[in-house]
Design an enzyme around this catalytic site. Sequence first.
Site, PDB file in Angstrom:
ATOM      1  N   GLY A   1      -8.593   4.644   7.044  1.00  0.00           N
ATOM      2  CA  GLY A   1      -8.218   6.056   7.084  1.00  0.00           C
ATOM      3  C   GLY A   1      -6.735   6.304   7.277  1.00  0.00           C
ATOM      4  O   GLY A   1      -6.209   7.286   6.761  1.00  0.00           O
ATOM      5  N   PHE A   2      -6.072   5.427   8.009  1.00  0.00           N
ATOM      6  CA  PHE A   2      -4.660   5.665   8.324  1.00  0.00           C
ATOM      7  C   PHE A   2      -3.858   4.372   8.294  1.00  0.00           C
ATOM      8  O   PHE A   2      -4.375   3.311   8.676  1.00  0.00           O
ATOM      9  CB  PHE A   2      -4.527   6.289   9.724  1.00  0.00           C
ATOM     10  CG  PHE A   2      -5.235   7.608   9.845  1.00  0.00           C
ATOM     11  CD1 PHE A   2      -4.612   8.795   9.466  1.00  0.00           C
ATOM     12  CD2 PHE A   2      -6.545   7.658  10.311  1.00  0.00           C
ATOM     13  CE1 PHE A   2      -5.279  10.013   9.561  1.00  0.00           C
ATOM     14  CE2 PHE A   2      -7.223   8.874  10.411  1.00  0.00           C
ATOM     15  CZ  PHE A   2      -6.590  10.054  10.033  1.00  0.00           C
ATOM     16  N   GLY A   3      -2.611   4.517   7.857  1.00  0.00           N
ATOM     17  CA  GLY A   3      -1.692   3.395   7.964  1.00  0.00           C
ATOM     18  C   GLY A   3      -1.121   3.343   9.371  1.00  0.00           C
ATOM     19  O   GLY A   3      -1.334   4.238  10.188  1.00  0.00           O
ATOM     20  N   GLY A   4      -0.426   2.265   9.663  1.00  0.00           N
ATOM     21  CA  GLY A   4       0.309   2.159  10.914  1.00  0.00           C
ATOM     22  C   GLY A   4      -0.516   1.793  12.136  1.00  0.00           C
ATOM     23  O   GLY A   4      -0.029   1.900  13.265  1.00  0.00           O
TER      24      GLY A   4
ATOM     25  N   MET B   1     -12.123   4.964  -0.452  1.00  0.00           N
ATOM     26  CA  MET B   1     -12.706   5.299   0.855  1.00  0.00           C
ATOM     27  C   MET B   1     -13.305   6.696   0.756  1.00  0.00           C
ATOM     28  O   MET B   1     -12.765   7.678   1.300  1.00  0.00           O
ATOM     29  CB  MET B   1     -11.619   5.243   1.933  1.00  0.00           C
ATOM     30  CG  MET B   1     -11.256   3.829   2.322  1.00  0.00           C
ATOM     31  SD  MET B   1      -9.693   3.757   3.224  1.00  0.00           S
ATOM     32  CE  MET B   1      -8.576   3.772   1.851  1.00  0.00           C
TER      33      MET B   1
ATOM     34  N   SER C   1       0.849  -1.186   0.000  1.00  0.00           N
ATOM     35  CA  SER C   1       0.000   0.000   0.000  1.00  0.00           C
ATOM     36  C   SER C   1       0.885   1.235   0.000  1.00  0.00           C
ATOM     37  O   SER C   1       1.592   1.499   0.978  1.00  0.00           O
ATOM     38  CB  SER C   1      -0.895   0.008   1.249  1.00  0.00           C
ATOM     39  OG  SER C   1      -1.585   1.234   1.330  1.00  0.00           O
TER      40      SER C   1
ATOM     41  N   MET D   1     -11.381  -5.146   6.140  1.00  0.00           N
ATOM     42  CA  MET D   1     -10.601  -4.134   6.865  1.00  0.00           C
ATOM     43  C   MET D   1     -10.294  -4.688   8.252  1.00  0.00           C
ATOM     44  O   MET D   1     -11.205  -5.033   9.007  1.00  0.00           O
ATOM     45  CB  MET D   1     -11.390  -2.833   7.008  1.00  0.00           C
ATOM     46  CG  MET D   1     -11.490  -1.956   5.774  1.00  0.00           C
ATOM     47  SD  MET D   1      -9.952  -1.470   4.969  1.00  0.00           S
ATOM     48  CE  MET D   1      -8.978  -0.760   6.303  1.00  0.00           C
TER      49      MET D   1
ATOM     50  N   HIS E   1      -8.469   1.283  -3.772  1.00  0.00           N
ATOM     51  CA  HIS E   1      -9.369   1.137  -2.623  1.00  0.00           C
ATOM     52  C   HIS E   1     -10.021   2.489  -2.355  1.00  0.00           C
ATOM     53  O   HIS E   1      -9.370   3.422  -1.902  1.00  0.00           O
ATOM     54  CB  HIS E   1      -8.512   0.655  -1.433  1.00  0.00           C
ATOM     55  CG  HIS E   1      -9.255   0.538  -0.137  1.00  0.00           C
ATOM     56  ND1 HIS E   1      -8.597   0.345   1.070  1.00  0.00           N
ATOM     57  CD2 HIS E   1     -10.575   0.566   0.161  1.00  0.00           C
ATOM     58  CE1 HIS E   1      -9.487   0.267   2.046  1.00  0.00           C
ATOM     59  NE2 HIS E   1     -10.699   0.408   1.521  1.00  0.00           N
TER      60      HIS E   1
ATOM     61  N   ASP F   1      -4.814   3.845  -2.010  1.00  0.00           N
ATOM     62  CA  ASP F   1      -5.949   4.293  -1.201  1.00  0.00           C
ATOM     63  C   ASP F   1      -6.421   5.668  -1.646  1.00  0.00           C
ATOM     64  O   ASP F   1      -5.635   6.614  -1.685  1.00  0.00           O
ATOM     65  CB  ASP F   1      -5.523   4.365   0.273  1.00  0.00           C
ATOM     66  CG  ASP F   1      -5.225   2.994   0.849  1.00  0.00           C
ATOM     67  OD1 ASP F   1      -6.119   2.136   0.813  1.00  0.00           O
ATOM     68  OD2 ASP F   1      -4.095   2.790   1.322  1.00  0.00           O
TER      69      ASP F   1
ATOM     70  N   GLY G   1       1.231  -2.000   4.242  1.00  0.00           N
ATOM     71  CA  GLY G   1       1.587  -0.585   4.130  1.00  0.00           C
ATOM     72  C   GLY G   1       2.852  -0.265   4.903  1.00  0.00           C
ATOM     73  O   GLY G   1       3.965  -0.487   4.431  1.00  0.00           O
ATOM     74  N   SER G   2       2.688   0.221   6.126  1.00  0.00           N
ATOM     75  CA  SER G   2       3.849   0.698   6.886  1.00  0.00           C
ATOM     76  C   SER G   2       4.909  -0.379   7.078  1.00  0.00           C
ATOM     77  O   SER G   2       6.109  -0.086   7.031  1.00  0.00           O
ATOM     78  CB  SER G   2       3.401   1.272   8.235  1.00  0.00           C
ATOM     79  OG  SER G   2       2.518   0.400   8.878  1.00  0.00           O
TER      80      SER G   2
ATOM     81  N   HIS H   1      -1.399  -1.343  -4.035  1.00  0.00           N
ATOM     82  CA  HIS H   1      -2.678  -0.942  -3.456  1.00  0.00           C
ATOM     83  C   HIS H   1      -2.663   0.580  -3.292  1.00  0.00           C
ATOM     84  O   HIS H   1      -1.742   1.142  -2.699  1.00  0.00           O
ATOM     85  CB  HIS H   1      -2.802  -1.643  -2.097  1.00  0.00           C
ATOM     86  CG  HIS H   1      -4.065  -1.395  -1.362  1.00  0.00           C
ATOM     87  ND1 HIS H   1      -5.225  -2.118  -1.576  1.00  0.00           N
ATOM     88  CD2 HIS H   1      -4.363  -0.509  -0.367  1.00  0.00           C
ATOM     89  CE1 HIS H   1      -6.163  -1.688  -0.748  1.00  0.00           C
ATOM     90  NE2 HIS H   1      -5.669  -0.710  -0.007  1.00  0.00           N
TER      91      HIS H   1
ATOM     92  N   MET I   1      -8.920   8.632  -0.570  1.00  0.00           N
ATOM     93  CA  MET I   1      -9.689   9.093   0.598  1.00  0.00           C
ATOM     94  C   MET I   1     -10.175  10.522   0.383  1.00  0.00           C
ATOM     95  O   MET I   1      -9.441  11.334  -0.188  1.00  0.00           O
ATOM     96  CB  MET I   1      -8.801   9.078   1.849  1.00  0.00           C
ATOM     97  CG  MET I   1      -8.138   7.752   2.139  1.00  0.00           C
ATOM     98  SD  MET I   1      -7.234   7.874   3.708  1.00  0.00           S
ATOM     99  CE  MET I   1      -6.303   6.357   3.678  1.00  0.00           C
TER     100      MET I   1
ATOM    101  N   ASP J   1      -6.562  -5.907   4.809  1.00  0.00           N
ATOM    102  CA  ASP J   1      -5.942  -4.577   4.761  1.00  0.00           C
ATOM    103  C   ASP J   1      -5.951  -3.959   6.151  1.00  0.00           C
ATOM    104  O   ASP J   1      -7.014  -3.659   6.699  1.00  0.00           O
ATOM    105  CB  ASP J   1      -6.729  -3.700   3.771  1.00  0.00           C
ATOM    106  CG  ASP J   1      -6.104  -2.324   3.549  1.00  0.00           C
ATOM    107  OD1 ASP J   1      -4.992  -2.080   4.046  1.00  0.00           O
ATOM    108  OD2 ASP J   1      -6.750  -1.501   2.867  1.00  0.00           O
ATOM    109  N   GLY J   2      -4.742  -3.757   6.688  1.00  0.00           N
ATOM    110  CA  GLY J   2      -4.620  -3.055   7.961  1.00  0.00           C
ATOM    111  C   GLY J   2      -3.836  -3.821   9.003  1.00  0.00           C
ATOM    112  O   GLY J   2      -4.258  -4.899   9.441  1.00  0.00           O
ATOM    113  N   GLY J   3      -2.678  -3.289   9.347  1.00  0.00           N
ATOM    114  CA  GLY J   3      -1.911  -3.855  10.453  1.00  0.00           C
ATOM    115  C   GLY J   3      -1.203  -5.165  10.144  1.00  0.00           C
ATOM    116  O   GLY J   3      -0.866  -5.913  11.066  1.00  0.00           O
TER     117      GLY J   3
HETATM  118  C1  DX5 Z   1      -5.963   2.229   5.675  1.00  0.00           C
HETATM  119  C2  DX5 Z   1      -5.622   1.812   4.288  1.00  0.00           C
HETATM  120  C3  DX5 Z   1      -4.506   0.830   4.181  1.00  0.00           C
HETATM  121  C4  DX5 Z   1      -3.211   1.278   4.791  1.00  0.00           C
HETATM  122  C5  DX5 Z   1      -2.639   0.064   5.422  1.00  0.00           C
HETATM  123  O1  DX5 Z   1      -7.218   2.758   5.714  1.00  0.00           O
HETATM  124  O2  DX5 Z   1      -6.742   1.247   3.634  1.00  0.00           O
HETATM  125  O3  DX5 Z   1      -4.339   0.374   2.846  1.00  0.00           O
HETATM  126  O4  DX5 Z   1      -2.286   1.806   3.873  1.00  0.00           O
HETATM  127  O5  DX5 Z   1      -1.528   0.423   6.141  1.00  0.00           O
HETATM  128  P1  DX5 Z   1      -0.905  -0.518   7.252  1.00  0.00           P
HETATM  129  O6  DX5 Z   1      -0.439  -1.785   6.558  1.00  0.00           O
HETATM  130  O7  DX5 Z   1       0.209   0.288   7.807  1.00  0.00           O
HETATM  131  O8  DX5 Z   1      -1.970  -0.810   8.257  1.00  0.00           O
HETATM  132 ZN    ZN Z   2      -6.430   0.253   1.695  1.00  0.00          ZN
END
Ligand code: DX5
Ligand code: ZN
Length: 219
Positions: free
Chosen positions: A143-146, A69, A8, A138, A67, A35, A198-199, A33, A37, A176-178
């Site tokens: 909304g946010f990575g990390g 959002m 991502s 999800m 993706h 995002d 992502g992160s 991927h 938003m 997707d996420g964490g």
């Molecule tokens: C969050 C995004 C993800 C995000 C994942 O809303 O949809 O795609 O980039 O980031 P990580 O892997 O850090 O949770």
């Molecule tokens: Zn995403």
Amino acid sequence: MDIKISPSILGANFCNLEKDIKTLEEGGIKAIHIDVMDGNFVPNIAFGPDQIKMLRKISNTLEFDVHLMVANPEIFIDSLVEAGADTITVHVETCTHLYKTIHTIKSFGIKAGIALNPATPIETVKHVREMVNKVLVMTVEPGFGGQAFIPGMKEKIRELNELKLSNGLDLEIQVDGGINLENISNVIELGCTDIVVGSAMFENGDVCETLRQFNSKIS
Ligand code: DX5
Ligand code: ZN
């Protein structure tokens, strides 16, 4: 179904984006991927059709997994397809006419996905399961990575995989996420076939070595 890692780019260092995308491709990545938003459905803003069009100049062959959002996904579909999206995933929470929205995405000859927020039950999938190519689970609030993976989502992935197997569906289950090097094997065991990272892919700055470690988890 082969296991796919979809980095991502929300988690990427934008100053190194071109270099890192090339490194990912050289390391065997087939999809990124992206995002989108709108600061409305989620409390953050990221990427739009113009930026995606620019990314297409970096790679013409990577699958662009978009993706969405946003509060009104329908109004972006045309421009995202034109910008180079190969898959568009919409949140079921944002679609009053989900069937029609999926139909519109597929009418462009690209793949359609549906995304479920952590508290959204999988019942919605049942009625469109033959139409979609992908269900995105999800595992954080969007909304946010990390953010940290929500453990309760494991049960949801398991249930979704059961629905897929018992109906013989040709469905990608995306998470997707964490996701990180510690929990990726677990979500694969539960049935995920497309893993968004992502992160954990970008944060230490050595994408080549990090990707090698992630690849070793799926081979
Ligand atoms: C969050 C995004 C993800 C995000 C994942 O809303 O949809 O795609 O980039 O980031 P990580 O892997 O850090 O949770
Ligand atoms: Zn995403």
